[in-house]
Design a protein around this motif. Structure first.
Motif, PDB file in Angstrom:
ATOM      1  N   ALA A  63       0.826  -1.217   0.000  1.00 32.28           N
ATOM      2  CA  ALA A  63       0.000   0.000   0.000  1.00 32.28           C
ATOM      3  C   ALA A  63       0.856   1.261   0.000  1.00 32.28           C
ATOM      4  O   ALA A  63       0.347   2.350  -0.283  1.00 32.28           O
ATOM      5  CB  ALA A  63      -0.919  -0.003   1.206  1.00 32.28           C
ATOM      6  N   GLY A  64       2.133   1.121   0.368  1.00 30.51           N
ATOM      7  CA  GLY A  64       3.011   2.295   0.357  1.00 30.51           C
ATOM      8  C   GLY A  64       3.122   2.997   1.686  1.00 30.51           C
ATOM      9  O   GLY A  64       3.576   4.145   1.753  1.00 30.51           O
ATOM     10  N   VAL A  65       2.728   2.338   2.775  1.00 31.23           N
ATOM     11  CA  VAL A  65       2.859   2.948   4.097  1.00 31.23           C
ATOM     12  C   VAL A  65       4.340   3.063   4.450  1.00 31.23           C
ATOM     13  O   VAL A  65       5.082   2.077   4.351  1.00 31.23           O
ATOM     14  CB  VAL A  65       2.119   2.099   5.167  1.00 31.23           C
ATOM     15  CG1 VAL A  65       2.362   2.668   6.566  1.00 31.23           C
ATOM     16  CG2 VAL A  65       0.630   2.034   4.853  1.00 31.23           C
ATOM     17  N   PRO A  66       4.781   4.248   4.852  1.00 32.00           N
ATOM     18  CA  PRO A  66       6.203   4.431   5.151  1.00 32.00           C
ATOM     19  C   PRO A  66       6.601   3.842   6.500  1.00 32.00           C
ATOM     20  O   PRO A  66       5.766   3.658   7.387  1.00 32.00           O
ATOM     21  CB  PRO A  66       6.382   5.941   5.151  1.00 32.00           C
ATOM     22  CG  PRO A  66       5.033   6.477   5.521  1.00 32.00           C
ATOM     23  CD  PRO A  66       4.025   5.509   4.960  1.00 32.00           C
ATOM     24  N   ARG A  67       7.884   3.587   6.634  1.00 31.28           N
ATOM     25  CA  ARG A  67       8.438   3.150   7.904  1.00 31.28           C
ATOM     26  C   ARG A  67       8.570   4.351   8.831  1.00 31.28           C
ATOM     27  O   ARG A  67       8.674   5.482   8.397  1.00 31.28           O
ATOM     28  CB  ARG A  67       9.804   2.493   7.691  1.00 31.28           C
ATOM     29  CG  ARG A  67       9.754   1.133   7.021  1.00 31.28           C
ATOM     30  CD  ARG A  67       9.253   0.083   8.016  1.00 31.28           C
ATOM     31  NE  ARG A  67       9.228  -1.264   7.427  1.00 31.28           N
ATOM     32  CZ  ARG A  67       8.928  -2.347   8.135  1.00 31.28           C
ATOM     33  NH1 ARG A  67       8.647  -2.249   9.423  1.00 31.28           N
ATOM     34  NH2 ARG A  67       8.908  -3.529   7.566  1.00 31.28           N
ATOM     35  N   ALA A  68       8.554   4.058  10.130  1.00 31.86           N
ATOM     36  CA  ALA A  68       8.713   5.137  11.116  1.00 31.86           C
ATOM     37  C   ALA A  68      10.130   5.692  11.024  1.00 31.86           C
ATOM     38  O   ALA A  68      11.090   4.971  10.721  1.00 31.86           O
ATOM     39  CB  ALA A  68       8.448   4.614  12.507  1.00 31.86           C
ATOM     40  N   CYS A  69      10.266   6.961  11.279  1.00 34.42           N
ATOM     41  CA  CYS A  69      11.577   7.603  11.223  1.00 34.42           C
ATOM     42  C   CYS A  69      12.423   7.184  12.427  1.00 34.42           C
ATOM     43  O   CYS A  69      11.911   6.999  13.506  1.00 34.42           O
ATOM     44  CB  CYS A  69      11.422   9.114  11.223  1.00 34.42           C
ATOM     45  SG  CYS A  69      10.512   9.720   9.780  1.00 34.42           S
TER      46      CYS A  69
END
Length: 375
Positions: free
Chosen positions: A369-375
């Motif tokens: 889905a393209g959910v980013p990883r946490a910074c």
């Protein structure tokens, strides 16, 4: 001494005597003597009036037990033996299959028990134990359930009670005693429980991060305490206790916008597995009918793109099915998703319990889905 009428039922014997004695006084005198003779029969068997009395007593006892079972079901409680005689009756019913043991000393009709869900069964046991042991104070996960909080089934394998330091738990018992130097005591649903601060703190220092967030989210959602009070409570009551580090992290991450245990568990796994934490319960407007808002479970804003996350916990579907509105509910949900998918640069990812049982599936869905990883 036997009489010519002794082979007949007792009421016929008395009637036969009445035919031979025209005076009422003579009838009762003769009948009384007859009963005395029957009472003194040397045969070793019960006299007829004793047998009749015994049958009536058994019938009455059975009626009382049946009434007790019905009353317990109306109170949404298991039943238990109130007397030694009742315990023997229950044993016979268990052997016959009309009652089943649902916990040592607690019973229910099999057909009634089979209709109950997991949480209902747990509360039935708690209510019965509260009636059976009015001096008990329930604590930890048991108290959390009594307060109406979401608790993972994995944490509901035992009944938890608060005990003074001198008391201990019998090995193998389904009742776990937690030792308290000082016991708080509140009442919820007429059941004695530890107060909400003590209950939350006890749960969070014992639970994993995922299980703890389910409880903490629920406490905030039900407005049993505020986020600030939750953090302060864990710091104060969790001080120097094993598990307090995890409990503090749970308190910091807790969010009352989460509306179900499934939604909380999914978010806990996202946090634990390094995904960006989504916004919760955000309203987005229907692009076809702009005045109509749709609230989504999760939302990620990635640049100019929107990623919507929806958790399918089946609770709404079950409720709709019970109300006979399942077809309409399914139609409305399809319409809702169709409208949301028309939003510019929008992608929808649906999550379910299967993804939570195997978090690698959750990872794959979020990644695609393209959910980013946490910074």
């Amino acid at each position: 001494m036997e009489t010519e009428t002794s082979g007949q039922p007792l009421y016929l014997q008395i009637w036969s005597i009445g035919l031979k004695h025209p005076k009422p006084s003579s009838i009762w005198s003769a009948a009384g003597q007859h009963l005395v003779r029957l009472r003194m029969k040397p045969s070793g068997t019960l006299a007829p009036f004793q047998e009749l009395g015994g049958d009536m007593a058994n019938a009455t006892a059975n009626q009382r037990l049946t009434g007790h079972i019905k009353a317990c079901e109306q109170q949404m409680s298991c039943m238990y033996a109130r007397t030694t005689a009742e315990a023997k009756q229950i044993e016979r019913r268990v052997a016959a299959g009309s009652l089943k043991v649902v916990m040592p000393g607690l019973y229910a009709r099999p057909e009634y028990w089979s209709e109950l869900k997991f949480r209902q069964r747990y509360l039935h046991r708690v209510r019965a134990l509260a009636q059976k042991h009015p001096d008990w104070t329930f604590c930890s996960y048991t108290a959390a359930v009594v307060y109406g909080l979401s608790v993972s089934h994995a944490n509901l394998t035992h009944i938890h009670i608060a005990a003074m330091p001198a008391q201990s738990t019998t090995p193998g018992s389904q009742v776990v005693r937690h030792r308290y130097a000082y016991r708080t005591r509140a009442s919820e649903m007429d059941i004695a429980v530890t107060d909400i601060d003590q209950t939350i703190a006890d749960c969070l220092v014992d639970a994993s991060f995922v299980e703890g967030l389910i409880i903490a989210d629920s406490a905030l959602h039900e407005q049993l305490l505020s986020k600030e009070h939750l953090v302060e409570t864990v710091d104060r009551l969790g001080l120097n206790r094993r598990g307090v580090v995890t409990a503090r992290r749970v308190a910091r991450c807790a969010d009352g916008l989460s509306e179900s245990g499934g939604e909380s568990k999914a978010r806990a796994l996202m946090i634990e597995r390094g995904w960006q934490v989504p916004e919760l319960q955000v309203e987005l407007f229907d692009p076809v009918e702009p005045g109509r808002p749709y609230r989504v479970d999760y939302l990620w804003r990635v640049g100019d793109r929107l990623i919507i996350g929806e958790f399918d916990g089946f609770v709404k579907s079950e409720k709709a099915a019970e109300e006979g509105k399942l077809a309409k509910a399914q139609f409305d949900e399809r319409q809702r998703e169709s409208r949301l998918s028309m939003l510019d640069n929008c992608k929808i990812v649906r999550l379910c319990w299967d993804d939570l049982r195997d978090p690698t599936k959750l990872d794959r869905k979020l990644k695609v889905a393209g959910v980013p990883r946490a910074c």
